[in-house]
Scaffold this motif. Structure first.
Motif, PDB file in Angstrom:
ATOM      1  N   ASP A 330       0.881  -1.171   0.000  1.00 59.22           N
ATOM      2  CA  ASP A 330       0.000   0.000   0.000  1.00 59.22           C
ATOM      3  C   ASP A 330       0.911   1.211   0.000  1.00 59.22           C
ATOM      4  OD1 ASP A 330      -2.063   1.751   0.118  1.00 59.22           O
ATOM      5  OD2 ASP A 330      -2.547   1.402   2.231  1.00 59.22           O
ATOM      6  N   ILE A 331       1.155   1.799  -1.181  1.00 57.47           N
ATOM      7  CA  ILE A 331       2.146   2.853  -1.365  1.00 57.47           C
ATOM      8  C   ILE A 331       1.440   4.208  -1.392  1.00 57.47           C
ATOM      9  CG2 ILE A 331       3.984   3.701  -2.867  1.00 57.47           C
ATOM     10  CD1 ILE A 331       4.280   0.901  -3.972  1.00 57.47           C
ATOM     11  N   LYS A 332       2.029   5.174  -0.697  1.00 53.77           N
ATOM     12  CA  LYS A 332       1.483   6.523  -0.702  1.00 53.77           C
ATOM     13  C   LYS A 332       1.511   7.100  -2.110  1.00 53.77           C
ATOM     14  CE  LYS A 332       2.876   7.586   4.060  1.00 53.77           C
ATOM     15  NZ  LYS A 332       3.678   8.486   4.930  1.00 53.77           N
ATOM     16  N   LYS A 333       0.478   7.837  -2.446  1.00 51.46           N
ATOM     17  CA  LYS A 333       0.240   8.436  -3.761  1.00 51.46           C
ATOM     18  C   LYS A 333      -0.246   7.417  -4.790  1.00 51.46           C
ATOM     19  CE  LYS A 333       3.656  12.158  -3.329  1.00 51.46           C
ATOM     20  NZ  LYS A 333       4.818  12.808  -3.981  1.00 51.46           N
ATOM     21  N   PHE A 334      -0.193   6.123  -4.445  1.00 51.28           N
ATOM     22  CA  PHE A 334      -0.683   5.090  -5.360  1.00 51.28           C
ATOM     23  C   PHE A 334      -1.636   4.147  -4.609  1.00 51.28           C
ATOM     24  CE2 PHE A 334       3.303   6.483  -7.191  1.00 51.28           C
ATOM     25  CZ  PHE A 334       2.978   6.665  -8.522  1.00 51.28           C
ATOM     26  N   GLU A 335      -2.411   4.710  -3.693  1.00 56.53           N
ATOM     27  CA  GLU A 335      -3.331   3.896  -2.909  1.00 56.53           C
ATOM     28  C   GLU A 335      -4.431   3.322  -3.802  1.00 56.53           C
ATOM     29  OE1 GLU A 335      -2.597   6.984  -2.259  1.00 56.53           O
ATOM     30  OE2 GLU A 335      -1.677   7.150  -0.260  1.00 56.53           O
ATOM     31  N   HIS A 336      -4.916   2.170  -3.391  1.00 58.60           N
ATOM     32  CA  HIS A 336      -6.018   1.551  -4.135  1.00 58.60           C
ATOM     33  C   HIS A 336      -7.321   2.273  -3.808  1.00 58.60           C
ATOM     34  CE1 HIS A 336      -9.346  -1.484  -4.494  1.00 58.60           C
ATOM     35  NE2 HIS A 336      -8.806  -1.551  -5.699  1.00 58.60           N
ATOM     36  N   LYS A 337      -8.094   2.540  -4.847  1.00 56.99           N
ATOM     37  CA  LYS A 337      -9.373   3.215  -4.682  1.00 56.99           C
ATOM     38  C   LYS A 337     -10.471   2.350  -5.280  1.00 56.99           C
ATOM     39  CE  LYS A 337      -7.381   7.872  -4.826  1.00 56.99           C
ATOM     40  NZ  LYS A 337      -7.389   9.180  -5.511  1.00 56.99           N
ATOM     41  N   PHE A 338     -11.582   2.320  -4.587  1.00 61.68           N
ATOM     42  CA  PHE A 338     -12.751   1.582  -5.058  1.00 61.68           C
ATOM     43  C   PHE A 338     -13.958   2.491  -4.957  1.00 61.68           C
ATOM     44  CE2 PHE A 338     -16.243  -1.503  -4.624  1.00 61.68           C
ATOM     45  CZ  PHE A 338     -15.994  -2.291  -5.741  1.00 61.68           C
ATOM     46  N   LYS A 339     -14.552   2.775  -6.116  1.00 59.90           N
ATOM     47  CA  LYS A 339     -15.676   3.704  -6.204  1.00 59.90           C
ATOM     48  C   LYS A 339     -15.303   5.084  -5.683  1.00 59.90           C
ATOM     49  CE  LYS A 339     -19.238   0.139  -5.899  1.00 59.90           C
ATOM     50  NZ  LYS A 339     -20.439  -0.360  -5.171  1.00 59.90           N
ATOM     51  N   GLY A 340     -14.055   5.468  -5.992  1.00 57.41           N
ATOM     52  CA  GLY A 340     -13.601   6.803  -5.629  1.00 57.41           C
ATOM     53  C   GLY A 340     -13.076   6.950  -4.222  1.00 57.41           C
TER      54      GLY A 340
END
Length: 770
Positions: A330-340
């Motif tokens: 879980d990398i900062k600036k590249f976090e996983h997003k689901f439905k925004g």
């Protein structure tokens, strides 16, 4: 690259296109501000900074476009490390290196067993031990020989697996499960198969030797891996083997799909690392001098077997140890997003770390761009080849199956050899009265003698040889029994197919072979499944880089383009050319023999030409048509049948001549008689002539019937002769196949008998001396 100073402002309307030509004035508010220079379109190409530095566009593009491009990667699988903060990179590197160290510690015992197994192979030349050594031979002259049970099993497996998985004409074939096909579709599939085999044999020249080496380690340790990826240095897809020593997983993993962390340890030359930095695959940073790599027990055993050292005195000659770690982060600036919304889910990445400098060289996504509503899933890069499934991640190989047996037989061999040596050259006890001499070591050459001072005693009373026993016959029998048991368990026992009757039913022979090779059959099916998975990953890699398929092929079967190539990938499936149900050449020959026997029993049900072609291919001829007659000559009659037909024509001609003579006689008889008083020859009775004519006609008919009967008999004889020849040919083929299998078995048995006879002869010579 520095950004624009907020003090710079452009006077005028924000929409210059609607105002036409205008002058732009730039005001500087205070000292130390940035001064931009723009072209006629208003694009900033140069900035003079207040601190004396300059930002310049070298390619003529606006500086603002370059700064915007830095915010996002060019491609989905590009290196993300330059977009991540240094502190975040350091945190990721330390966490991963700590985890890999724990993974290495958890498999220490497995590494030690593997190192011991490398020694059991007996590939290193070892002379008899010297007194005082600590390698298991504490007495001078003790044998250090090793029994080749494990070595033979590994070499047999490698040879058999290579012949099946790596045929000379290429390892792949196409499979088309479509119900209806067209000529164009078949031509495309055949061209795809031919050019793919060309790629794996001619373009990717490393594939065959690399896979051959992998099969040796697979049979030995039970686990090997293939890594299928796009190589940026070779600029094409590659399938490289990875030794189980260099693929490190967490201790809770049971297979590749459940592993929390998969680490591929690879040693790269410093120049190779620099090349990857130039290509943009690795981060272009300065790296420290490579540190000395501490080899594990398995690496030391491999180096010892080759007679080389693992250390390098010159730091410039050291390879860089690189960890390529497949994990979830879980990398900062590249976090996983689901439905925004940010979910905090750890998603798959591939992180490359230089171990010496502890610097991250690259971070790339290890998942395809997901569709809407789908969660990221890790891409498959490694294929696991299994000998026998184990209880955990690492599988069972011949080392685990035959290791203890090889140790036991090795110990028994050494005891037998040492017993024979001591029985032939025994030590002795010497009386202290007769020991008044310079030495107590006597080496008497053949035909020579040695002077011994006995002090007046009998020499037999002064010196007594130690009572060493001769090699035990019971121990020799035990060694033979352990060897046979190990060969049977390891799947390398010889099938007794050459014993008994030569005309044994083929079903019985096949049953004997199947019983003897059942273990290897199961192993072969596992390898076939793994190779099919490897080819599917290779196809996926080609789908992403289609031009690499044909750009190095100078003589392709057809002219490829991306559309045509993708159509071939969609239409057909690449599968291994090896037959999953046939694990050896002897099995293939026995199946052909069974098919020939079925064809001879019911010739009307089978296509003789198709069966003969299959038999020739099984023997090893890739082009069986070269041995067959042309189609226009296959149905021509035999020379014997042609001779019979000519004889029949002659008989017909004779019958026709006799018929014509009979008709002429009848016509002459029907002519009017000669008048009275006219001189002439005495005439014959017309009735007598008619009888004679009828007799000639009957004779002609009998000759015609006889000729027909002879012709039918000739045809039947030719058919019988042809069937006899076919039966004899099939018997000869079967005998040749049986002889080949029998000769191989007899050679192996002769080698064993020769070894046993040598030991028995030594014992007999010893008894004769006594």
């Amino acid at each position: 690259m520095s950004g624009l100073n907020p003090n710079i402002r452009i006077l005028g309307d924000s929409q210059p296109d609607e105002l036409g030509d205008m002058d732009v004035q730039i005001e500087q508010d205070g000292e130390g501000v940035d001064v931009p220079e723009m072209d006629e379109n208003g694009a900033i190409l140069k900035i003079d900074h207040g601190d004396g530095s300059i930002t310049l566009s070298l390619d003529g593009k606006p500086i603002a476009d370059a700064e915007d491009a830095e915010g996002q990667p060019e491609g989905w699988f590009d290196n993300l490390s330059s977009k991540i903060d240094d502190s975040e990179l350091a945190r990721i590197a330390e966490d991963l290196l700590r985890g890999v160290a724990d993974d290495l510690e958890s498999r220490t015992e497995w590494i030690d067993d593997r190192a011991q197994g490398i020694k059991l192979l007996g590939l290193k030349i070892e002379i008899p031990g010297l007194q005082g050594t600590g390698d298991g031979a504490p007495i001078e002259g003790m044998s250090k020989v090793r029994h080749p049970l494990l070595q033979e099993a590994v070499l047999r497996f490698q040879a058999n697996a290579r012949s099946e998985l790596l045929p000379t004409d290429g390892p792949v074939k196409i499979r088309d499960d479509a119900n209806g096909t067209t000529t164009q579709r078949d031509d495309l599939a055949n061209a795809f198969e031919k050019d793919m085999n060309h790629f794996l044999t001619a373009t990717a020249r490393e594939y065959y030797p690399d896979t051959d080496r992998m099969l040796l380690l697979l049979g030995f340790g039970g686990t090997s891996f293939k890594k299928v990826f796009f190589c940026p240095l070779r600029n094409r897809p590659a399938s490289d083997s990875v030794d189980a020593d260099n693929l490190i997983v967490n201790n809770s993993a049971t297979d590749l799909s459940t592993a929390m962390r998969i680490t591929h340890r690879v040693m790269l030359k410093p120049s190779t690392v620099k090349r990857l930095q130039i290509l943009g695959v690795y981060r272009d940073i300065d790296l420290s001098t490579p540190m000395e790599v501490m080899p594990d027990a398995a690496a030391e055993a491999k180096a010892s077997q080759q007679g080389i050292t693992t250390t390098s005195a010159n730091p410039e000659d050291r390879d860089r140890e690189i960890y390529e770690i497949y994990c979830e982060l879980d990398i900062k600036k590249f976090e996983h997003k689901f439905k925004g919304k940010v979910t905090g889910l750890e998603i798959p990445y591939r992180v490359t770390i230089d171990v010496s400098s502890r610097e991250i060289l690259s971070i790339t996504r290890n998942y395809d761009q997901p569709d809407n509503g789908m969660l990221p899933e890790a891409r498959t890069t490694f294929v696991k080849y299994t000998f026998v499934p184990g209880l955990g991640f690492y599988d069972i190989g011949l080392l685990h199956i035959l290791g203890n047996t090889t140790n036991a037989i090795t110990a028994a061999w050494r005891e037998l050899l040492d017993a024979g040596m001591y029985a032939n050259f025994p030590g002795f006890l010497i009386s202290d009265v007769g020991a008044r001499q310079n030495t107590n070591i006597f080496r008497v050459p053949p035909g020579g003698g040695a002077q011994v001072k006995t002090g007046g005693q009998k020499i037999g009373d002064a010196i007594m040889p130690l009572p060493y026993k001769e090699p035990s016959g019971a121990l020799m029998s035990l060694v033979e029994n352990m060897s046979q048991t190990g060969m049977r368990v390891g799947g390398t026992s010889e099938a007794q197919v050459g014993e008994g009757r030569a005309d044994a039913p083929v079903g019985t022979t096949l049953a004997m072979i199947e019983q003897a090779t059942k273990i290897m059959n199961a192993v072969h099916k596992r390898m076939h499944s793994a190779q099919a998975e490897e080819f599917s990953l290779l196809v996926q890699c080609f789908r992403e880089h289609p031009e690499s398929f044909w750009e190095r092929n100078r003589k392709p079967t057809i002219v490829w383009n991306e559309e045509l190539f993708l159509q071939a990938l969609t239409d057909v499936e690449l599968v291994p050319q090896a037959d999953p149900n046939t694990s050896s050449h002897s099995q293939r020959l026995m199946k052909v023999m069974a098919l020939k026997q079925l064809q001879s029993a019911n010739p009307s049900l089978y296509d003789e030409i198709a069966i003969d072609k299959a038999a020739l291919r099984a023997i090893g001829w890739s082009n069986p048509e070269q041995f067959l007659k042309p189609e226009d000559q296959r149905n021509q009659p035999s020379p014997e049948l042609l001779k019979g037909m000519e004889d029949l024509k002659i008989d017909h001609q004779r019958a026709d001549a006799d018929t014509m003579r009979a008709q002429a006689a009848m016509i002459k008889a029907q002519q009017p008689a000669t008048p009275t008083g006219v001189a002439g020859p005495a005439g014959k009775d017309p009735q007598e002539l008619q009888i004679k004519m009828m007799a000639e006609q009957n004779k002609a008919k009998q000759m015609e019937l006889s000729a027909r009967r002879d012709m039918a008999n000739d045809e039947n004889r030719d058919l019988d002769r042809e069937k006899d020849l076919q039966a004899k040919q099939m018997d000869m083929d079967r005998d040749q196949m049986n002889d080949a299998v029998r000769m191989q078995h007899e050679r192996d048995m002769q080698q064993r008998d020769h070894a046993a006879d040598a030991v028995k002869l030594a014992m007999q010579v010893q008894r004769g001396k006594k």
